[in-house]
Each structure stands twice: as C-alpha cells, then as structure tokens.
Design a protein around this motif. Structure first.
Motif, short mmCIF file in Angstrom:
data_model
loop_
_atom_site.label_atom_id
_atom_site.label_comp_id
_atom_site.label_asym_id
_atom_site.label_seq_id
_atom_site.Cartn_x
_atom_site.Cartn_y
_atom_site.Cartn_z
N PHE A 17 0.85 -1.19 0.00
CA PHE A 17 0.00 0.00 0.00
C PHE A 17 0.88 1.24 0.00
O PHE A 17 2.08 1.17 0.29
N ASP A 18 0.28 2.37 -0.36
CA ASP A 18 1.01 3.63 -0.43
C ASP A 18 0.88 4.38 0.88
O ASP A 18 -0.12 4.28 1.59
N ILE A 19 1.93 5.15 1.18
CA ILE A 19 1.93 6.00 2.35
C ILE A 19 2.41 7.39 1.97
O ILE A 19 3.03 7.58 0.91
N GLU A 20 2.11 8.35 2.83
CA GLU A 20 2.68 9.69 2.73
C GLU A 20 3.34 9.95 4.07
O GLU A 20 2.71 9.79 5.12
N VAL A 21 4.60 10.33 4.04
CA VAL A 21 5.35 10.57 5.27
C VAL A 21 5.17 12.03 5.67
O VAL A 21 5.28 12.94 4.85
N LEU A 22 4.91 12.21 6.95
CA LEU A 22 4.69 13.53 7.51
C LEU A 22 5.70 13.82 8.61
O LEU A 22 6.14 12.91 9.31
N ASN A 23 6.03 15.09 8.76
CA ASN A 23 6.83 15.52 9.88
C ASN A 23 5.96 15.47 11.14
O ASN A 23 4.73 15.36 11.05
N LYS A 24 6.57 15.58 12.29
CA LYS A 24 5.81 15.52 13.55
C LYS A 24 4.72 16.59 13.63
O LYS A 24 3.69 16.39 14.26
N ASP A 25 4.95 17.73 12.97
CA ASP A 25 3.95 18.82 13.00
C ASP A 25 2.82 18.62 12.00
O ASP A 25 1.92 19.45 11.89
N GLY A 26 2.84 17.50 11.25
CA GLY A 26 1.79 17.20 10.29
C GLY A 26 2.04 17.68 8.89
O GLY A 26 1.28 17.37 7.97
N SER A 27 3.12 18.42 8.67
CA SER A 27 3.46 18.87 7.32
C SER A 27 4.08 17.71 6.54
O SER A 27 4.65 16.78 7.12
N ILE A 28 3.97 17.78 5.22
CA ILE A 28 4.51 16.73 4.37
C ILE A 28 6.04 16.77 4.43
O ILE A 28 6.65 17.81 4.28
N ALA A 29 6.64 15.61 4.66
CA ALA A 29 8.09 15.51 4.77
C ALA A 29 8.75 15.69 3.41
O ALA A 29 8.19 15.33 2.38
N ASP A 30 9.95 16.23 3.44
CA ASP A 30 10.74 16.42 2.22
C ASP A 30 11.32 15.07 1.80
O ASP A 30 12.17 14.50 2.50
N LEU A 31 10.88 14.56 0.67
CA LEU A 31 11.32 13.25 0.20
C LEU A 31 12.79 13.22 -0.22
O LEU A 31 13.36 12.16 -0.46
N LYS A 32 13.42 14.37 -0.30
CA LYS A 32 14.84 14.44 -0.66
C LYS A 32 15.75 14.28 0.56
O LYS A 32 16.97 14.22 0.42
N THR A 33 15.15 14.19 1.76
CA THR A 33 15.92 14.02 2.98
C THR A 33 16.77 12.77 2.89
O THR A 33 16.30 11.72 2.49
N ASN A 34 18.04 12.88 3.27
CA ASN A 34 18.98 11.76 3.21
C ASN A 34 19.23 11.17 4.58
O ASN A 34 18.99 11.80 5.60
N GLY A 35 19.76 9.95 4.57
CA GLY A 35 20.29 9.36 5.78
C GLY A 35 19.34 8.53 6.62
O GLY A 35 19.65 8.22 7.76
N LEU A 36 18.20 8.15 6.09
CA LEU A 36 17.29 7.33 6.86
C LEU A 36 17.76 5.89 6.90
O LEU A 36 18.21 5.36 5.89
N PRO A 37 17.61 5.24 8.05
CA PRO A 37 18.00 3.83 8.13
C PRO A 37 17.06 2.96 7.31
O PRO A 37 15.92 3.35 7.02
N ALA A 38 17.52 1.79 6.97
CA ALA A 38 16.70 0.84 6.21
C ALA A 38 15.47 0.43 7.02
O ALA A 38 15.52 0.40 8.25
N CYS A 67 2.93 9.07 9.50
CA CYS A 67 2.53 8.83 8.11
C CYS A 67 1.02 8.67 8.00
O CYS A 67 0.32 8.51 9.00
N GLU A 68 0.56 8.73 6.78
CA GLU A 68 -0.82 8.38 6.42
C GLU A 68 -0.74 7.17 5.50
O GLU A 68 0.17 7.07 4.68
N VAL A 69 -1.69 6.27 5.65
CA VAL A 69 -1.80 5.09 4.80
C VAL A 69 -2.96 5.33 3.84
O VAL A 69 -4.02 5.80 4.27
#
Length: 92
Positions: A17-38, A67-69
């Motif tokens: 299924f698809d998700i949308e990742v959000l920052n803690k404040d509810g804003s949409i996270a920047d998908l260009k962010t680097n360095g996330l663990p697997a 996130c939202e599912v």
C-alpha cells in the motif's frame, strides 16, 4: 545516502500500500531528505493488524516522522481499518 523517497518506495512495495510521510507537526516531509535507516522488516505486517497499529510500527522505526496510509483510490485509511482491506483495494 538513501533518501526518504527511496525508503517510501521500498516500504510501499513490501507492505502493498502507499503512504505519505509527515513531519511531527503534520506537514509533508521532504522526500529528498537523506540518511534514513533501512526499513528493518523483511516481511510485510500481518494483514490482521489495523492501520493505527501499523502506523505505530512505522513511527517506532522512524521516530522523527509519522505517516498516512492510503487505499488504492487515494483515500486515507482510517485507524481501525485492517491492513487486509487496504491491500485488497489495490487488487481490485
């Protein structure tokens, strides 16, 4: 470095299924962010758990995010919805 976009793609492929990742404040996270663990899971979550439980699992893995599912129609899946129903919507 691995971007958030890559992690989301791998996670969506695994979970079905698809998700949308959000920052803690509810804003949409920047998908260009680097360095996330697997994503530490090799198998998809059990179909019998609900969306709220899965979102908790996601947040434990990536504590800086929530996130939202989404179902296949692009609707946000409510917390009590079983993952089985969400995944079935992609098969129709």
């Amino acid at each position: 470095m691995t971007t958030l976009a890559t992690r989301v793609r791998v996670l969506s492929d695994l979970e079905g299924f698809d998700i949308e990742v959000l920052n803690k404040d509810g804003s949409i996270a920047d998908l260009k962010t680097n360095g996330l663990p697997a994503y530490p899971y090799e198998k998809k979550a059990k179909s019998s758990i609900n969306v709220a439980d899965w979102k908790s699992r996601f947040h434990k893995t990536y504590p800086s995010y929530t996130c939202e599912v989404f179902d296949a129609n692009g609707n946000i899946a409510h917390g009590n919805t079983k993952l089985e129903k969400v995944r079935e919507s992609y098969e129709e």
